[in-house]
Enzyme design. Structure first.
Site: not given
Ligand code: PEP
Ligand code: MG
Length: 894
Positions: A26, A96, A105, A107, A341, A462, A776, A844, A864
């Protein structure tokens, strides 16, 4: 303000839009508007650094702050030609809050500061408007008492309501000057009664009190909740803006409002919209206390001010190259801009505005992707919508209409308090929070609720703005809504707490019971354009965690470039297979186990074929059996209870006794640290062999069927030692070769790699990489084992407390703990690359679908991330933004 004293205070004309960290969003934008020559009431900003220092040092003003306030106040007084609290012609100021990231809203703000028993008379005399003067004073007493001194505002509201009843007045504006003068005395009495002292008359004391209160409001529960929800750090502090008051409540040519340069629910351009109230102050609009009028009507009431406002808004949108949310006040026909804003908006509006602004030539595609798309909002595009055809067919009639404040449909049981919403929501119930109006203190209930309905407030209240930001459907300003004890009347229908209702936040309707809702269109054309930009920008690939052909198909539709994790054990859990799996584990005879596995094998082959078919041409990573044994075993407690009952009744059941003995033998106190993953595979090699053989058999079958060889990756879980991986890998490859030998034709390549889920594996990644063609990172387990927090228990136990008390900034099972787990990932990547140049590295765990963690993966140069199919689109965008932003500073610190 000598050289060696920190500069804590900046006049608006000293600041600039490049200073939001120090002046708050602000403060920076007000400074910018001042420089542009727009009509901004003058003022000054206390920095966020002043706030943090104040809070960190026992709530005392840091050295120099008091003097700097005095100097800036003197300059403001000189400029206005009036003095704060002057008995004849007083200057009044607004105080303000304004943090770097807008927190609507959350604060505190104090208006009309500088009024006291004398200056109110001066204001009445100079304006010739005693009604306005006493209205301002009673507002100030109320807000000051509540915000600075903690007196419950309901005491004041009750006095106001009582007066209105006494005078037969329906609205506040129906009270006259004498009524308000009397009310002021009443309010001062209430203050005295609760505080045991007189209402402060010294304006500088008032100012210091207000500043302290605004600083302190950074630490309220709602502010913490909001920051946690939106990933805003807790250590930034808020700036405080002290600004000369202009008045929207001086009469019929005055008013105040909030406006967006585009529709913040749909994103539709060229139709600025907003709310305003005539003869009112700004808080009346945003607090949702009175239901305001649509902005377009201002064109009829005050056409010149309206035209100037439209022109200014257009100018601001072009300058900031984003949709703006402005606050304005009109004092006796003259427009003042109080704030601008970047506006909060729904996910729908977000993607549309990004695309429209590219097409309008306001921003480039890269800029739109980087600055206008908030990837955490993308999953909201998958919010259910009311199925209007279904509603018509079922003959459902809305109970009432209100303002369509936040899009999406929601079904849930009526609850009337935020605490109740939180309690029942956490217990897994679907609830709709129904309130007269919501205040920022309701935030925790709004987070837990499926949707929100209020009797008062407009689109810019808000409640609405916060709901839009959270993707929580909301209908506000339902004028026929009455709450009376546990009963809720909407239109002519009386409902009770716990009754189901459906709200349609897209169109602003409320229905009794459960109305049909539909899944939204995941292929929103605006989103598709943004995904094209993201795909062009990103280097990180995005795969999906998918265990079934259906998941795989969905993942592919959402743009997944492969499966990064197929948890093969999920295929063991269906009803017809569980008895086989259980018997197999319970058997202590190798031959019997082999026999049972042979029965399971066709199921696995079928499952893998389904997935390979869906993912033609893309890599599929199949993770061999991982979960702890006990997940497949009958409950030991059950068996014991049954055995005890048998004993009592003298029944002999040798089969039960044998079962109990075997389960006792296999029982583990810490199953998560027990016979899982590779350990299970080495203890029962026939399981991994069966799975590896089934994968290969399925791959060959699909190749023969389609003419295209699946891209197969077999992944060994929970490896700690190179030796474990070597033994498991040899076993897998042996089985793969055996199946391969039975088939003719072209080669099917199979990569064998491992998950990195244990600190030892990360630390010895060079050794592990000798046996692995890919890694992974399984960050669910890696977080569990690095922190020693049980992933199954921590969140419902102490971790919740850690988060509530801000011991931790965020949940490490959601957002990667960069300094701990992240450091292990870096060590693992750096250790593996020299041993196996070009080794494929992925992630993963759940973190693969978290934008901040995706940034980290990009910075670490991973190949990935893999996440749930529904998060794939968001992950593609996050990866694109990561690439455009360059280094993010999210690497673990050395
Ligand atoms: C993990 O541990 O991050 C994983 C992907 O395997 P899981 O969640 O099946 O243990
Ligand atoms: Mg795991």
């Amino acid at each position: 303000m000598t050289g060696d004293v920190t500069k804590w205070v900046y006049a608006f004309r000293e600041g600039s839009r490049e200073m939001p960290d120090l002046l708050g969003g602000k403060g920076a934008n007000v400074a910018d508007m001042t420089r542009l020559g727009l009509p901004v009431p003058p003022g000054f900003t206390l920095t966020t650094a002043a706030c943090i220092t104040y809070l960190g040092e026992g709530r005392v003003f840091p050295p120099g702050l008091g003097e700097q306030i005095a100097a800036h106040l003197a300059a403001l007084e000189a400029d206005a030609g009036k003095r704060l609290g002057d008995a004849d012609d007083p200057l009044l100021v607004a105080v303000r809050s304004g943090a770097r990231d807008s927190m609507p809203g959350m604060m505190d703000t104090i208006l009309n500061l500088g009024l006291n028993d004398q200056s109110v008379e001066g204001l009445a005399a100079t304006t010739g408007n005693p009604r306005f003067a006493f209205d301002s004073y009673r507002r100030f007493i109320q807000i000051y008492a509540a915000v600075v001194c903690g007196v419950d505002k309901h005491h004041f509201e009750a006095a106001l309501d009582a007066l209105k009843v006494d005078r037969g007045a329906r609205l506040d504006v129906d009270l006259d000057a004498d009524d308000l003068r009397g009310l002021t005395d009443t309010f001062i009495g209430i203050f005295q009664q609760h505080m045991g002292e007189a209402f402060p008359q010294d304006p500088r004391l008032q100012l210091d009190g207000a500043i302290r209160a605004v600083f302190a409001s950074w630490e309220t529960r709602r502010a913490y909740d909001y920051r946690r929800l939106h990933g805003i750090p807790h250590d930034l502090g808020t700036a405080v803006n002290v600004q000369r008051m202009v008045f929207g409540n001086t009469g019929d040519r005055s008013g105040t409002g909030v406006a967006f340069t585009r529709d913040n629910a749909t994103g539709e351009p060229g139709r600025p919209f907003g709310d305003f109230l005539m003869n009112a102050q700004g808080e009346d609009v945003v607090a949702g206390i009175r239901t305001p009028r649509p902005l377009a009507e201002l064109a009829d009431v005050l056409p010149e001010a309206f035209a100037e406002l439209m022109e200014t808004m257009g100018h601001l949108e072009r300058r900031y190259r984003d949709m703006q949310d402005v606050e304005f006040t009109i004092e006796d026909g003259r427009l003042y801009m109080l704030q601008t804003r970047n506006g909060k908006r729904s996910a729908f509006a977000r993607v549309r505005i990004a695309v429209d602004m590219v097409d309008e030539g306001l921003v480039t595609e890269d800029e739109a992707l980087r600055d206008l798309v908030v990837c955490a909002q993308v999953p909201q595009l998958l919010l259910p919508q009311l199925d209007s055809e279904g509603v018509t067919l079922a003959g459902l009639i809305p109970l009432a209409h209100g303002v369509n404040a936040s899009p999406g449909a929601a079904v849930g049981a009526i609850v009337l308090t935020a605490d109740e919403a939180e309690r029942r929501g956490h217990a897994g119930e679907r609830v709709i929070l129904v309130r007269d109006e919501t205040t920022p203190d309701d935030l925790h209930g709004m987070i837990a609720a499926q949707g929100i309905v209020t009797a008062r407030g407009g689109k810019t209240s808000h409640a609405a703005v916060v709901a839009v930001g959270m993707g929580c459907p909301a209908v506000c300003g339902v004028e026929t809504l009455r709450i009376d004890g546990d009963l809720v009347t909407i239109g002519d229908t009386v409902l009770a707490v716990g009754d189901l209702i459906t709200i349609d936040g897209t169109n602003g309707a409320v229905y009794a019971g459960e109305a049909p809702v539909t899944a939204p269109d995941p292929f929103n054309p605006y989103l598709m354009r943004i995904l094209e930009w993201a795909d062009r920008a990103r280097v990180l690939r995005v795969r999906a965690n998918a265990d079934t052909p259906d998941d795989a198909r969905r993942a592919r539709q959402f743009g997944a470039e492969g499966i990064g994790l197929c948890r093969s054990e999920h295929m063991f859990f269906s009803a017809e297979r569980v008895p086989l799996v259980q018997a197999m584990i319970m058997s202590d005879d190798d031959a019997e186990r082999e026999r049972l596995l042979a029965l399971l094998r066709p199921f696995q082959v079928d499952d893998f074929m389904g997935i390979f078919r869906e993912m033609r041409g893309l890599p599929v990573t199949i993770r061999l059996l991982d979960p702890p044994l006990h997940e497949f075993l009958p409950s030991l407690l059950d068996l014991r209870l049954r055995a005890a009952a048998n004993e009592r009744e003298g029944i002999c059941d040798p089969e039960l006794d044998a079962q109990r003995a075997r389960v006792t033998e296999l029982h583990e106190e810490n199953p998560m640290l027990g016979t899982r993953g590779v350990r299970l595979g080495l203890e029962f090699p026939e399981i991994f062999r069966m799975q590896a053989g089934a994968v290969m058999q399925a791959a060959i079958a699909v190749r023969d069927e389609t003419g295209e060889a699946p891209v197969v990756e077999i992944m060994i879980p929970l490896v700690a030692y190179e030796q474990e991986l070597r033994a498991a890998r040899e076993m897998v490859l042996d089985e793969v070769e055996r199946v391969r030998a039975t088939s003719d034709g072209a080669h099917i390549e199979v990569l064998v790699g491992t998950m990195i889920e244990l600190p030892r594996a990360a630390l010895t990644s060079g050794d592990i990489a000798r046996e692995a063609e890919f890694f992974s990172f399984g960050t669910n387990d890696l977080t569990q084992t690095t922190l020693g927090f049980s992933r199954d228990d921590a969140e419902k136990g102490f971790l919740g407390m850690y988060l509530r008390s801000n011991l931790l900034p965020n949940n490490p099972f959601e957002t990667l703990d960069v300094d701990g787990v992240g450091r292990l990932i870096r060590i693992a990547a750096e250790g593996a690359r020299p041993v196996r140049p070009g080794i494929k590295l992925g992630l993963c765990g759940e973190h693969g679908g978290d934008p901040a963690s995706i940034m980290f993966c990009h910075d670490m140069g991973l190949d990935y991330v893999s996440c749930s199919p529904y998060r794939v689109q968001m992950a593609r965008i996050a990866a694109g933004q990561a690439a455009l932003n360059g280094a993010h500073g999210v690497s673990p610190s050395d």
